[in-house]
Design a protein around this motif. Structure first.
Motif, PDB file in Angstrom:
ATOM      1  N   VAL A 176       6.743  -3.292  -8.814  1.00  0.00           N
ATOM      2  CA  VAL A 176       5.426  -3.332  -8.192  1.00  0.00           C
ATOM      3  C   VAL A 176       5.348  -2.153  -7.231  1.00  0.00           C
ATOM      4  O   VAL A 176       6.050  -2.111  -6.220  1.00  0.00           O
TER       5      VAL A 176
ATOM      6  N   PRO B  93       3.259 -10.332 -10.066  1.00  0.00           N
ATOM      7  CA  PRO B  93       2.574 -10.981  -8.936  1.00  0.00           C
ATOM      8  C   PRO B  93       2.198 -12.429  -9.238  1.00  0.00           C
ATOM      9  O   PRO B  93       2.125 -12.842 -10.390  1.00  0.00           O
TER      10      PRO B  93
ATOM     11  N   THR C  41       8.412  -6.160  -3.763  1.00  0.00           N
ATOM     12  CA  THR C  41       8.086  -4.933  -3.027  1.00  0.00           C
ATOM     13  C   THR C  41       8.933  -3.770  -3.529  1.00  0.00           C
ATOM     14  O   THR C  41       9.999  -3.492  -2.999  1.00  0.00           O
TER      15      THR C  41
ATOM     16  N   ALA D 227      -0.090  -2.630  -4.004  1.00  0.00           N
ATOM     17  CA  ALA D 227      -0.960  -3.798  -4.125  1.00  0.00           C
ATOM     18  C   ALA D 227      -2.265  -3.509  -3.400  1.00  0.00           C
ATOM     19  O   ALA D 227      -2.266  -2.875  -2.341  1.00  0.00           O
ATOM     20  N   LYS D 228      -3.374  -3.972  -3.976  1.00  0.00           N
ATOM     21  CA  LYS D 228      -4.690  -3.617  -3.431  1.00  0.00           C
ATOM     22  C   LYS D 228      -5.617  -4.824  -3.347  1.00  0.00           C
ATOM     23  O   LYS D 228      -5.677  -5.643  -4.273  1.00  0.00           O
TER      24      LYS D 228
ATOM     25  N   PHE E 176       4.043 -10.777  -4.309  1.00  0.00           N
ATOM     26  CA  PHE E 176       4.585  -9.840  -5.293  1.00  0.00           C
ATOM     27  C   PHE E 176       5.883  -9.261  -4.737  1.00  0.00           C
ATOM     28  O   PHE E 176       6.129  -9.278  -3.529  1.00  0.00           O
TER      29      PHE E 176
ATOM     30  N   THR F 153       0.371  -0.306   4.967  1.00  0.00           N
ATOM     31  CA  THR F 153      -0.907  -0.632   4.337  1.00  0.00           C
ATOM     32  C   THR F 153      -1.952   0.343   4.863  1.00  0.00           C
ATOM     33  O   THR F 153      -1.991   0.652   6.050  1.00  0.00           O
TER      34      THR F 153
ATOM     35  N   SER G 214      -5.353  -6.556  -7.056  1.00  0.00           N
ATOM     36  CA  SER G 214      -4.676  -5.953  -8.204  1.00  0.00           C
ATOM     37  C   SER G 214      -3.372  -5.330  -7.747  1.00  0.00           C
ATOM     38  O   SER G 214      -3.192  -5.016  -6.570  1.00  0.00           O
ATOM     39  N   VAL G 215      -2.447  -5.173  -8.693  1.00  0.00           N
ATOM     40  CA  VAL G 215      -1.181  -4.515  -8.387  1.00  0.00           C
ATOM     41  C   VAL G 215      -0.945  -3.401  -9.391  1.00  0.00           C
ATOM     42  O   VAL G 215      -1.387  -3.468 -10.542  1.00  0.00           O
ATOM     43  N   SER G 216      -0.270  -2.381  -8.928  1.00  0.00           N
ATOM     44  CA  SER G 216       0.120  -1.255  -9.761  1.00  0.00           C
ATOM     45  C   SER G 216       1.566  -1.457 -10.166  1.00  0.00           C
ATOM     46  O   SER G 216       2.465  -1.477  -9.307  1.00  0.00           O
ATOM     47  N   LEU G 217       1.816  -1.638 -11.467  1.00  0.00           N
ATOM     48  CA  LEU G 217       3.164  -1.844 -11.981  1.00  0.00           C
ATOM     49  C   LEU G 217       3.651  -0.552 -12.618  1.00  0.00           C
ATOM     50  O   LEU G 217       2.953   0.042 -13.445  1.00  0.00           O
TER      51      LEU G 217
END
Length: 226
Positions: free
Chosen positions: A96, A177, A194, A99-100, A192, A203, A75-78
């Motif tokens: 973005v 993404p 950065t 990202a997880k 995605f 990370t 998943s990504v946080s937007l």
């Protein structure tokens, strides 16, 4: 919020829909929208995070934390912005922010730097810079076994087309993404943009009370630390 506070409080707030942090100096409010990107195949359980357009297959290095081989959700946080009048700031669109890769559906008890072999990051009040180098404004997650597949996906074919660029271009004006599968190997890559572009991005690995990894999160320094 600095690195020490994040270690204590975790990155869960990066992946909750809604407003986050305090308004910026210009009166804008950041708003998070979480997007699911499908699953990432990790046939060796050895996760790599890197700039997909820079890393060479032989140079790819997986994190020292190895997980059970399998498929794991990404998943990504937007982050988008609401201006001082409460209206969306369409000029900025979204970024973005993080990202997880979720390994286990558990809350992390602690967060520590995810490191590659031979890398050591001391836990100090002021964290040293660590992470992977981005030079194309793009990051990615993939299995170490997919390094050659990534090289094919990130390269132009005989007609001058690039699968990874094409996939990213279909989403968010090129920001992604995108979840792309290599036809030859059947392995996939999740890519995605950065945050605000090039830089060095860390990370982190979240662990449960038994010390097992439950998630890997790459932070692109978009979300306000407040």
């Amino acid at each position: 919020m600095g690195a020490v506070e994040l270690i204590r409080s975790g990155f869960e707030r990066f992946f909750v829909d809604g407003p986050v942090g305090k308004s910026t100096g210009g009166g804008e409010q950041q708003v998070i929208s979480v997007r699911q990107v499908g699953e990432l195949a990790l046939p060796t359980g050895r996760l790599v995070a890197a700039d997909p357009f820079v890393v060479w297959p032989d140079d790819a290095e997986a994190f020292t934390d190895v997980v059970e081989p399998g498929n794991y959700p990404v998943s990504v946080s937007l982050v988008s912005y609401i201006d001082g009048d409460g209206l969306p700031d369409e000029r900025q669109g979204y970024r973005v922010a993080a990202a997880k890769v979720t390994v286990k559906d558990e809350t992390a008890y602690s967060w520590r730097p995810a490191v590659t072999p031979g890398e050591h990051v001391p836990m100090l009040p002021v964290m040293p810079e660590f992470g992977y180098d981005v030079k194309s404004s793009t990051g990615a997650f993939f299995d170490l076994a997919a390094a050659s597949a990534l090289d094919r996906l990130a390269s132009d074919d005989e007609a001058g087309n690039c699968d990874l660029i094409d996939a990213l271009g279909e989403v968010g004006g090129g920001r992604g993404p995108a979840n792309v599968t290599d036809a030859r190997s059947g392995l996939n890559v999740v890519a995605f943009s950065t945050g605000w572009g090039d830089g060095v991005y860390p990370t982190w690995v979240g662990r449960n009370t038994a010390g097992d990894p439950v998630a890997f999160v790459t932070d692109f320094f978009v979300i306000t630390r407040a």
